[in-house]
Design a protein around this motif. Structure first.
Motif, PDB file in Angstrom:
ATOM      1  N   VAL A  14      39.612  35.215  51.567  1.00 46.43           N
ATOM      2  CA  VAL A  14      38.229  35.202  51.525  1.00 46.43           C
ATOM      3  C   VAL A  14      37.723  36.132  52.627  1.00 46.43           C
ATOM      4  O   VAL A  14      38.281  36.284  53.895  1.00 46.43           O
ATOM      5  N   GLY A  15      36.981  37.408  52.093  1.00 45.24           N
ATOM      6  CA  GLY A  15      36.396  38.391  53.063  1.00 45.24           C
ATOM      7  C   GLY A  15      37.764  39.281  53.680  1.00 45.24           C
ATOM      8  O   GLY A  15      37.449  39.778  54.769  1.00 45.24           O
ATOM      9  N   SER A  16      38.605  39.110  53.151  1.00 42.96           N
ATOM     10  CA  SER A  16      39.849  40.069  53.727  1.00 42.96           C
ATOM     11  C   SER A  16      39.580  41.349  53.791  1.00 42.96           C
ATOM     12  O   SER A  16      39.118  42.266  52.722  1.00 42.96           O
ATOM     13  N   PRO A  17      39.816  42.180  54.822  1.00 48.68           N
ATOM     14  CA  PRO A  17      39.539  43.710  54.981  1.00 48.68           C
ATOM     15  C   PRO A  17      40.688  44.379  53.968  1.00 48.68           C
ATOM     16  O   PRO A  17      41.552  43.723  53.820  1.00 48.68           O
ATOM     17  N   GLY A  45      40.697  51.924  46.222  1.00 48.36           N
ATOM     18  CA  GLY A  45      39.297  52.040  46.255  1.00 48.36           C
ATOM     19  C   GLY A  45      38.588  50.676  46.542  1.00 48.36           C
ATOM     20  O   GLY A  45      37.611  50.518  46.197  1.00 48.36           O
ATOM     21  N   ASP A  46      39.260  50.116  47.454  1.00 47.71           N
ATOM     22  CA  ASP A  46      38.423  48.600  48.143  1.00 47.71           C
ATOM     23  C   ASP A  46      38.481  47.653  46.865  1.00 47.71           C
ATOM     24  O   ASP A  46      37.391  46.707  47.061  1.00 47.71           O
ATOM     25  N   ARG A  47      39.080  47.645  45.952  1.00 48.39           N
ATOM     26  CA  ARG A  47      39.463  46.779  44.913  1.00 48.39           C
ATOM     27  C   ARG A  47      40.518  45.695  45.236  1.00 48.39           C
ATOM     28  O   ARG A  47      41.403  45.889  46.056  1.00 48.39           O
ATOM     29  N   LEU A  48      40.516  44.898  44.319  1.00 47.22           N
ATOM     30  CA  LEU A  48      41.390  43.626  44.428  1.00 47.22           C
ATOM     31  C   LEU A  48      42.653  44.139  44.027  1.00 47.22           C
ATOM     32  O   LEU A  48      42.696  44.489  42.793  1.00 47.22           O
ATOM     33  N   VAL A  49      43.683  43.611  44.721  1.00 48.30           N
ATOM     34  CA  VAL A  49      45.021  44.085  44.251  1.00 48.30           C
ATOM     35  C   VAL A  49      45.835  42.591  44.546  1.00 48.30           C
ATOM     36  O   VAL A  49      45.685  41.864  45.458  1.00 48.30           O
ATOM     37  N   LEU A  50      46.379  42.279  43.365  1.00 48.63           N
ATOM     38  CA  LEU A  50      47.351  40.851  43.317  1.00 48.63           C
ATOM     39  C   LEU A  50      48.862  41.365  42.833  1.00 48.63           C
ATOM     40  O   LEU A  50      48.830  42.273  42.353  1.00 48.63           O
ATOM     41  N   PRO A  51      49.381  40.247  43.208  1.00 48.37           N
ATOM     42  CA  PRO A  51      50.733  40.267  42.959  1.00 48.37           C
ATOM     43  C   PRO A  51      51.076  39.961  41.422  1.00 48.37           C
ATOM     44  O   PRO A  51      52.068  39.335  41.028  1.00 48.37           O
ATOM     45  N   GLY A  52      50.389  40.670  40.522  1.00 47.69           N
ATOM     46  CA  GLY A  52      50.540  40.432  39.229  1.00 47.69           C
ATOM     47  C   GLY A  52      50.131  39.229  38.630  1.00 47.69           C
ATOM     48  O   GLY A  52      50.179  38.098  39.133  1.00 47.69           O
ATOM     49  N   LEU A  53      49.624  39.041  37.545  1.00 47.96           N
ATOM     50  CA  LEU A  53      49.210  37.733  36.897  1.00 47.96           C
ATOM     51  C   LEU A  53      50.478  37.092  36.162  1.00 47.96           C
ATOM     52  O   LEU A  53      51.496  37.881  35.468  1.00 47.96           O
ATOM     53  N   VAL A  54      50.355  35.900  35.897  1.00 51.45           N
ATOM     54  CA  VAL A  54      51.385  34.958  35.572  1.00 51.45           C
ATOM     55  C   VAL A  54      50.894  34.007  34.555  1.00 51.45           C
ATOM     56  O   VAL A  54      50.385  33.358  34.279  1.00 51.45           O
ATOM     57  N   ASP A  55      51.338  34.531  33.200  1.00 47.65           N
ATOM     58  CA  ASP A  55      51.209  33.684  31.899  1.00 47.65           C
ATOM     59  C   ASP A  55      52.281  32.718  31.755  1.00 47.65           C
ATOM     60  O   ASP A  55      53.382  32.975  31.350  1.00 47.65           O
ATOM     61  N   THR A  56      52.043  31.322  31.932  1.00 43.10           N
ATOM     62  CA  THR A  56      52.840  30.479  31.964  1.00 43.10           C
ATOM     63  C   THR A  56      53.273  29.975  30.523  1.00 43.10           C
ATOM     64  O   THR A  56      54.270  28.904  30.356  1.00 43.10           O
ATOM     65  N   HIS A  57      52.646  30.110  29.657  1.00 41.69           N
ATOM     66  CA  HIS A  57      52.787  29.469  28.325  1.00 41.69           C
ATOM     67  C   HIS A  57      52.156  30.532  27.235  1.00 41.69           C
ATOM     68  O   HIS A  57      50.970  30.516  26.893  1.00 41.69           O
ATOM     69  N   LEU A  58      52.916  31.152  26.361  1.00 37.82           N
ATOM     70  CA  LEU A  58      52.716  31.970  25.466  1.00 37.82           C
ATOM     71  C   LEU A  58      53.645  32.041  24.152  1.00 37.82           C
ATOM     72  O   LEU A  58      54.825  31.609  24.325  1.00 37.82           O
ATOM     73  N   HIS A  59      52.928  32.158  23.103  1.00 35.87           N
ATOM     74  CA  HIS A  59      53.994  31.906  21.995  1.00 35.87           C
ATOM     75  C   HIS A  59      54.009  33.423  21.191  1.00 35.87           C
ATOM     76  O   HIS A  59      53.224  33.908  20.642  1.00 35.87           O
ATOM     77  N   LEU A  60      54.671  34.290  21.716  1.00 38.56           N
ATOM     78  CA  LEU A  60      54.984  35.681  21.120  1.00 38.56           C
ATOM     79  C   LEU A  60      55.430  35.653  19.855  1.00 38.56           C
ATOM     80  O   LEU A  60      55.043  36.397  18.962  1.00 38.56           O
ATOM     81  N   ASP A 373      39.019  45.602  38.997  1.00 37.65           N
ATOM     82  CA  ASP A 373      37.765  46.239  39.357  1.00 37.65           C
ATOM     83  C   ASP A 373      36.970  44.956  39.844  1.00 37.65           C
ATOM     84  O   ASP A 373      36.027  44.777  39.241  1.00 37.65           O
ATOM     85  N   ALA A 374      37.126  44.679  41.013  1.00 38.21           N
ATOM     86  CA  ALA A 374      36.607  43.558  41.790  1.00 38.21           C
ATOM     87  C   ALA A 374      36.612  43.631  43.201  1.00 38.21           C
ATOM     88  O   ALA A 374      37.887  44.012  43.868  1.00 38.21           O
ATOM     89  N   ALA A 375      35.749  42.945  44.176  1.00 40.96           N
ATOM     90  CA  ALA A 375      36.127  43.078  45.462  1.00 40.96           C
ATOM     91  C   ALA A 375      36.783  41.837  46.145  1.00 40.96           C
ATOM     92  O   ALA A 375      37.695  41.774  47.013  1.00 40.96           O
ATOM     93  N   ASP A 376      36.648  40.817  45.141  1.00 44.66           N
ATOM     94  CA  ASP A 376      37.489  39.610  45.549  1.00 44.66           C
ATOM     95  C   ASP A 376      37.837  38.743  44.357  1.00 44.66           C
ATOM     96  O   ASP A 376      37.253  38.968  43.209  1.00 44.66           O
ATOM     97  N   GLY A 377      38.444  37.670  44.688  1.00 45.23           N
ATOM     98  CA  GLY A 377      38.998  36.710  43.477  1.00 45.23           C
ATOM     99  C   GLY A 377      37.792  35.994  42.636  1.00 45.23           C
ATOM    100  O   GLY A 377      37.965  36.023  41.346  1.00 45.23           O
ATOM    101  N   ALA A 378      36.698  35.472  43.521  1.00 44.64           N
ATOM    102  CA  ALA A 378      35.847  34.733  42.827  1.00 44.64           C
ATOM    103  C   ALA A 378      34.894  35.820  41.795  1.00 44.64           C
ATOM    104  O   ALA A 378      34.557  35.552  40.587  1.00 44.64           O
ATOM    105  N   GLU A 379      34.622  37.134  42.256  1.00 40.65           N
ATOM    106  CA  GLU A 379      34.154  38.107  41.549  1.00 40.65           C
ATOM    107  C   GLU A 379      35.001  38.546  40.104  1.00 40.65           C
ATOM    108  O   GLU A 379      34.499  38.875  39.142  1.00 40.65           O
TER     109      GLU A 379
END
Length: 409
Positions: A14-17, A45-60, A373-379
């Motif tokens: 929340v509000g992390s620099p 560029g002051d955008r949100l960086v995450l440790p990759g998204l995790v898809d737990t259930h997919l039928h390839l 391309d967002a400033a935080d998780g909610a956005e």
């Protein structure tokens, strides 16, 4: 010596620099307000960086087959029937080609870990598994693919299907699944799945309680079996649309049981919304479980893609952020805290579901990162923020150019 520094990255607090992330040998080695290093840089560029998204259930294996199916009812029974009809024609190359297109879409939307469910039965044999395992190796530079092998159309009445499950597990497949609601003996299928899990020391991931009534639910039974077998933390149930139909007191009691047993729950919004409520002429049930109470109890939960462009879900683009946004709409998640929780369902909480102990952005974690391309998780959830770029073990996997508005002077 650092190999790469990601500059001006906003993490999911929340509000992390903004911080810098130092990467060496494919892992995060430093996270600090400023890292001084003489090495290549990547500016977030002051955008949100995450440790990759995790898809737990997919039928390839059965993705991108909608054009081969006849759909007049839009029901679960029809989807199983139509997929069963075309499955005998699947070749390894056919599965590989379709699955690769879907998996590459997932990568382009920022997914770095996936659990994919692969069907085995007399019609398809091990061709789907062969294709998906080959694909997992070919795209290991971009995404980790974990396979769950299961019987979609029944297990207890098919010795051939049982033998194929055993053969797949002997190969080292790390998760065994099931769909007991499609079996002539649902409890018997659970007996066999738990027996195989213990024999091969693998996790369990079940399609469970996918129906429009509250009759014959098996969730409590699965929780009790989990504890009895000592498999706490190693069992996941997906769909559980019936749970969404329970009155508050029964819902609360089952949530307590789920949390106490260490069973994880995955909600699949696109498929559950498409299949459920077909018979209702008004006040159609949504069939999408509100995961908030379960998360408050400490249960591992996730939102996932499930099907893409097939008879079970005739749409999809592999975007987990879009899927989390859909879940937010259906579950009335509107506050910043609720929207951040929706992001958790495709990141940190989802990582718990697949038992990814090394997940995160901290020294020692894999440098598997995605910039949104967002400033935080909610956005990110509210705007369905696009992914700008991704890294796997510190190496660029994709870049998405953001649109530019050409203003008139």
């Amino acid at each position: 010596m650092l190999e790469l520094v990601v500059r001006r990255a906003r993490l999911a607090g929340v509000g992390s620099p903004a911080v810098d992330i130092g990467i060496e040998a494919g892992r995060v080695v430093a996270v600090a307000p400023r890292i001084d290093a003489d090495c290549p840089e990547l500016d977030a560029g002051d955008r949100l960086v995450l440790p990759g998204l995790v898809d737990t259930h997919l039928h390839l294996d059965k993705s991108r087959t909608a054009d081969r199916c006849v759909q007049t009812e839009g029901t679960l029974a029809e989807a199983i029937r139509e997929t069963g009809r075309i499955k005998a024609e699947f070749t390894e190359e056919d599965v590989y080609r379709r699955a690769r297109a879907t998996l590459e879409d997932c990568v382009l939307h920022g997914t770095t870990r996936i659990r994919t469910h692969v069907e085995v039965d007399p019609a398809v044999g091990l061709r789907g598994l062969d294709a998906v395992q080959r694909l997992a190796g070919d795209l290991a530079w971009a995404v980790d693919v974990q396979v769950c092998v299961f019987a979609q159309e029944g297990l207890t009445d098919s010795a051939v299907t049982d033998a194929l499950l055993v053969e797949a597990l002997e190969r080292g497949v790390p998760v065994v699944g099931g769909a007991p609601y499609a079996d002539v003996d649902p409890a018997g299928q659970l007996d066999r799945v738990f027996e195989l899990a213990r024999r091969f020391d693998v996790d369990i991931d079940l399609h469970l309680d996918l129906a429009e009534t509250t009759e014959a639910m098996q969730l409590a039974d699965v929780c009790e079996r989990t504890v009895a077998h000592g498999w706490e933390g190693r069992v996941t149930v997906g769909h559980v649309t019936q749970l969404s139909l329970l009155p508050p007191e029964r819902y609360g009691a089952l949530c307590d049981l789920v949390a106490q047993s260490g069973v994880a729950v995955t909600v699949l919004p696109a498929t559950d919304l498409f299949l459920m409520g077909r018979a209702a002429r008004a006040a159609k049930p949504r069939g999408v479980v509100d995961l908030g109470p379960l998360m408050a109890l400490g249960a591992a939960c996730s939102v996932a893609t499930n099907n893409v462009l097939n008879a079970f879900t005739p749409y999809g683009d592999g975007s987990l952020i879009r899927m989390a946004n859909l879940y937010a709409n259906v579950s009335h998640a509107g506050s910043h805290a609720q929207l951040r929780e929706c992001l958790d369902l495709v990141t940190t909480s989802a990582a718990r579901v697949v038992r990814a102990a090394d997940y995160g952005i901290h020294p020692g974690a894999p440098a598997d990162l995605v910039c949104l391309d967002a400033a935080d998780g909610a956005e990110a959830i509210a705007r369905v923020a696009p992914a700008c770029w991704g890294l796997k073990q510190g190496r660029r996997t994709f870049t998405r150019e953001l649109p530019v508005l050409h203003r008139r002077s």
